[in-house]
Motif scaffolding. Structure first.
Motif, PDB file in Angstrom:
ATOM      1  N   VAL A   1       0.807  -1.226   0.000  1.00 26.39           N
ATOM      2  CA  VAL A   1       0.000   0.000   0.000  1.00 26.39           C
ATOM      3  C   VAL A   1       0.837   1.272   0.000  1.00 26.39           C
ATOM      4  CG1 VAL A   1      -2.037  -1.095   1.007  1.00 26.39           C
ATOM      5  CG2 VAL A   1      -0.308  -0.083   2.517  1.00 26.39           C
ATOM      6  N   ARG A   2       2.144   1.153   0.282  1.00 22.98           N
ATOM      7  CA  ARG A   2       3.035   2.312   0.229  1.00 22.98           C
ATOM      8  C   ARG A   2       4.436   1.829  -0.065  1.00 22.98           C
ATOM      9  NH1 ARG A   2       6.696   4.268   3.124  1.00 22.98           N
ATOM     10  NH2 ARG A   2       6.233   3.085   4.997  1.00 22.98           N
ATOM     11  N   VAL A   3       5.139   2.588  -0.922  1.00 24.61           N
ATOM     12  CA  VAL A   3       6.524   2.266  -1.277  1.00 24.61           C
ATOM     13  C   VAL A   3       7.388   3.470  -0.943  1.00 24.61           C
ATOM     14  CG1 VAL A   3       8.104   1.694  -3.161  1.00 24.61           C
ATOM     15  CG2 VAL A   3       5.814   0.695  -3.125  1.00 24.61           C
ATOM     16  N   GLY A   4       8.338   3.268  -0.022  1.00 25.10           N
ATOM     17  CA  GLY A   4       9.329   4.280   0.293  1.00 25.10           C
ATOM     18  C   GLY A   4      10.648   3.892  -0.349  1.00 25.10           C
ATOM     19  N   SER A   5      11.699   4.624  -0.056  1.00 22.08           N
ATOM     20  CA  SER A   5      12.992   4.296  -0.675  1.00 22.08           C
ATOM     21  C   SER A   5      13.491   2.926  -0.233  1.00 22.08           C
ATOM     22  CB  SER A   5      14.022   5.385  -0.361  1.00 22.08           C
ATOM     23  OG  SER A   5      14.220   5.488   1.032  1.00 22.08           O
ATOM     24  N   ARG A   6      13.283   2.560   1.057  1.00 25.75           N
ATOM     25  CA  ARG A   6      13.686   1.242   1.543  1.00 25.75           C
ATOM     26  C   ARG A   6      12.575   0.519   2.285  1.00 25.75           C
ATOM     27  NH1 ARG A   6      18.039   1.153   5.323  1.00 25.75           N
ATOM     28  NH2 ARG A   6      17.821  -1.069   5.028  1.00 25.75           N
ATOM     29  N   SER A   7      11.456   1.164   2.507  1.00 29.68           N
ATOM     30  CA  SER A   7      10.366   0.540   3.262  1.00 29.68           C
ATOM     31  C   SER A   7       9.165   0.300   2.360  1.00 29.68           C
ATOM     32  CB  SER A   7       9.961   1.418   4.445  1.00 29.68           C
ATOM     33  OG  SER A   7       9.410   2.637   3.986  1.00 29.68           O
ATOM     34  N   ARG A   8       8.393  -0.685   2.759  1.00 27.60           N
ATOM     35  CA  ARG A   8       7.152  -1.020   2.066  1.00 27.60           C
ATOM     36  C   ARG A   8       6.085  -1.213   3.133  1.00 27.60           C
ATOM     37  NH1 ARG A   8      10.533   0.428  -0.853  1.00 27.60           N
ATOM     38  NH2 ARG A   8      11.879  -0.841  -2.160  1.00 27.60           N
ATOM     39  N   ALA A   9       4.974  -0.519   3.032  1.00 23.55           N
ATOM     40  CA  ALA A   9       3.833  -0.754   3.927  1.00 23.55           C
ATOM     41  C   ALA A   9       2.935  -1.784   3.261  1.00 23.55           C
ATOM     42  CB  ALA A   9       3.080   0.536   4.198  1.00 23.55           C
ATOM     43  N   ILE A  10       2.501  -2.743   4.061  1.00 27.38           N
ATOM     44  CA  ILE A  10       1.720  -3.857   3.532  1.00 27.38           C
ATOM     45  C   ILE A  10       0.478  -4.048   4.389  1.00 27.38           C
ATOM     46  CG2 ILE A  10       1.747  -6.328   3.006  1.00 27.38           C
ATOM     47  CD1 ILE A  10       4.819  -6.145   2.838  1.00 27.38           C
ATOM     48  N   ASP A  11      -0.681  -4.204   3.732  1.00 31.91           N
ATOM     49  CA  ASP A  11      -1.910  -4.593   4.418  1.00 31.91           C
ATOM     50  C   ASP A  11      -2.032  -6.106   4.335  1.00 31.91           C
ATOM     51  OD1 ASP A  11      -2.668  -2.023   5.108  1.00 31.91           O
ATOM     52  OD2 ASP A  11      -4.112  -1.811   3.467  1.00 31.91           O
ATOM     53  N   PHE A  12      -2.406  -6.714   5.458  1.00 30.38           N
ATOM     54  CA  PHE A  12      -2.539  -8.174   5.545  1.00 30.38           C
ATOM     55  C   PHE A  12      -3.958  -8.538   5.945  1.00 30.38           C
ATOM     56  CE2 PHE A  12       1.839  -7.175   6.702  1.00 30.38           C
ATOM     57  CZ  PHE A  12       2.563  -8.055   5.916  1.00 30.38           C
ATOM     58  N   GLU A  13      -4.400  -9.704   5.447  1.00 29.06           N
ATOM     59  CA  GLU A  13      -5.679 -10.254   5.875  1.00 29.06           C
ATOM     60  C   GLU A  13      -5.561 -11.772   5.890  1.00 29.06           C
ATOM     61  OE1 GLU A  13      -9.698  -8.418   4.993  1.00 29.06           O
ATOM     62  OE2 GLU A  13      -9.696 -10.134   3.612  1.00 29.06           O
ATOM     63  N   ALA A  14      -5.967 -12.383   7.008  1.00 31.62           N
ATOM     64  CA  ALA A  14      -6.034 -13.849   7.121  1.00 31.62           C
ATOM     65  C   ALA A  14      -7.505 -14.230   7.156  1.00 31.62           C
ATOM     66  CB  ALA A  14      -5.326 -14.331   8.376  1.00 31.62           C
ATOM     67  N   ARG A  15      -7.906 -15.070   6.208  1.00 31.06           N
ATOM     68  CA  ARG A  15      -9.305 -15.492   6.094  1.00 31.06           C
ATOM     69  C   ARG A  15      -9.395 -16.994   6.279  1.00 31.06           C
ATOM     70  NH1 ARG A  15      -8.826 -13.076   0.408  1.00 31.06           N
ATOM     71  NH2 ARG A  15      -8.884 -10.844   0.831  1.00 31.06           N
ATOM     72  N   VAL A  16     -10.420 -17.439   6.976  1.00 28.79           N
ATOM     73  CA  VAL A  16     -10.711 -18.864   7.076  1.00 28.79           C
ATOM     74  C   VAL A  16     -11.561 -19.220   5.862  1.00 28.79           C
ATOM     75  CG1 VAL A  16     -11.737 -20.702   8.459  1.00 28.79           C
ATOM     76  CG2 VAL A  16     -10.675 -18.720   9.595  1.00 28.79           C
ATOM     77  N   VAL A  17     -11.018 -20.053   4.952  1.00 22.13           N
ATOM     78  CA  VAL A  17     -11.748 -20.416   3.738  1.00 22.13           C
ATOM     79  C   VAL A  17     -12.355 -21.810   3.824  1.00 22.13           C
ATOM     80  CG1 VAL A  17     -10.500 -18.806   2.244  1.00 22.13           C
ATOM     81  CG2 VAL A  17      -9.642 -21.138   2.521  1.00 22.13           C
ATOM     82  N   CYS A  18     -11.820 -22.646   4.713  1.00 20.01           N
ATOM     83  CA  CYS A  18     -12.384 -23.973   4.981  1.00 20.01           C
ATOM     84  C   CYS A  18     -12.275 -24.225   6.477  1.00 20.01           C
ATOM     85  CB  CYS A  18     -11.621 -25.077   4.248  1.00 20.01           C
ATOM     86  SG  CYS A  18     -11.585 -24.934   2.455  1.00 20.01           S
ATOM     87  N   ARG A  19     -13.209 -24.991   7.009  1.00 21.41           N
ATOM     88  CA  ARG A  19     -13.178 -25.275   8.449  1.00 21.41           C
ATOM     89  C   ARG A  19     -13.564 -26.728   8.687  1.00 21.41           C
ATOM     90  NH1 ARG A  19     -14.642 -20.876  12.558  1.00 21.41           N
ATOM     91  NH2 ARG A  19     -12.367 -20.727  12.456  1.00 21.41           N
ATOM     92  N   GLY A  20     -12.804 -27.367   9.564  1.00 23.00           N
ATOM     93  CA  GLY A  20     -13.132 -28.726   9.982  1.00 23.00           C
ATOM     94  C   GLY A  20     -14.441 -28.736  10.752  1.00 23.00           C
ATOM     95  N   ARG A  21     -15.185 -29.808  10.618  1.00 25.01           N
ATOM     96  CA  ARG A  21     -16.463 -29.972  11.322  1.00 25.01           C
ATOM     97  C   ARG A  21     -16.447 -31.294  12.094  1.00 25.01           C
ATOM     98  NH1 ARG A  21     -17.957 -25.101  11.998  1.00 25.01           N
ATOM     99  NH2 ARG A  21     -18.593 -24.005  10.136  1.00 25.01           N
TER     100      ARG A  21
END
Length: 142
Positions: free
Chosen positions: A82-102
């Motif tokens: 989401v942002r690029v600096g000269s040496r840094s990078r900002a990153i958005d993360f998301e962890a989603r549960v796409v399958c679940r044991g039953r």
């Protein structure tokens, strides 16, 4: 600089099955640090694709634990630059549960979740070495 940096918006996705050996709490719950470890893995691939280097994770500016993760889940972890600096990078993360044991149905029962459950979100910063040559281009398409 003319135009937008081609690294902005780069998205990398990993999927991982959560083994029962990672459950630490009643109800087969997995600790939130499990997602942070996955965020580190996907951030490494982001750095490789954007800068040809594994980079280093510097910090999180926000982490939100929104829903439980359980052993037997399949997690989809997405990182977007989401942002690029000269040496840094900002990153958005998301962890989603796409399958679940039953396990209440049977020991090996599981289902695909539609829609997925957003379990963890975060924003983090990675740093990479100062560029000695222009960043690689071909890896940005994936």
């Amino acid at each position: 600089m003319t135009g937008q940096d081609p690294r902005l918006g780069l998205t990398v996705t990993h999927r991982r099955y959560v083994p029962y050996s990672h459950a630490h709490y009643a109800g087969n719950l997995v600790d939130g640090a499990y997602a942070l470890g996955l965020f580190g893995d996907v951030a490494t691939e982001v750095c490789i694709r954007t800068d040809g280097d594994e980079g280093l994770f510097a910090s999180y500016s926000d982490v939100q634990f929104r829903a439980p993760m359980k052993a037997g889940d399949v997690l989809e972890v997405v990182a977007t630059v989401v942002r690029v600096g000269s040496r840094s990078r900002a990153i958005d993360f998301e962890a989603r549960v796409v399958c679940r044991g039953r396990p209440e149905r049977s020991e090996s029962a599981a289902e695909v979740l539609d829609p997925p459950i957003v379990a963890v979100t975060a924003t983090g910063t990675v740093v990479v070495p100062a560029p000695s040559t222009p960043p690689p281009g071909p890896g940005l398409s994936g």
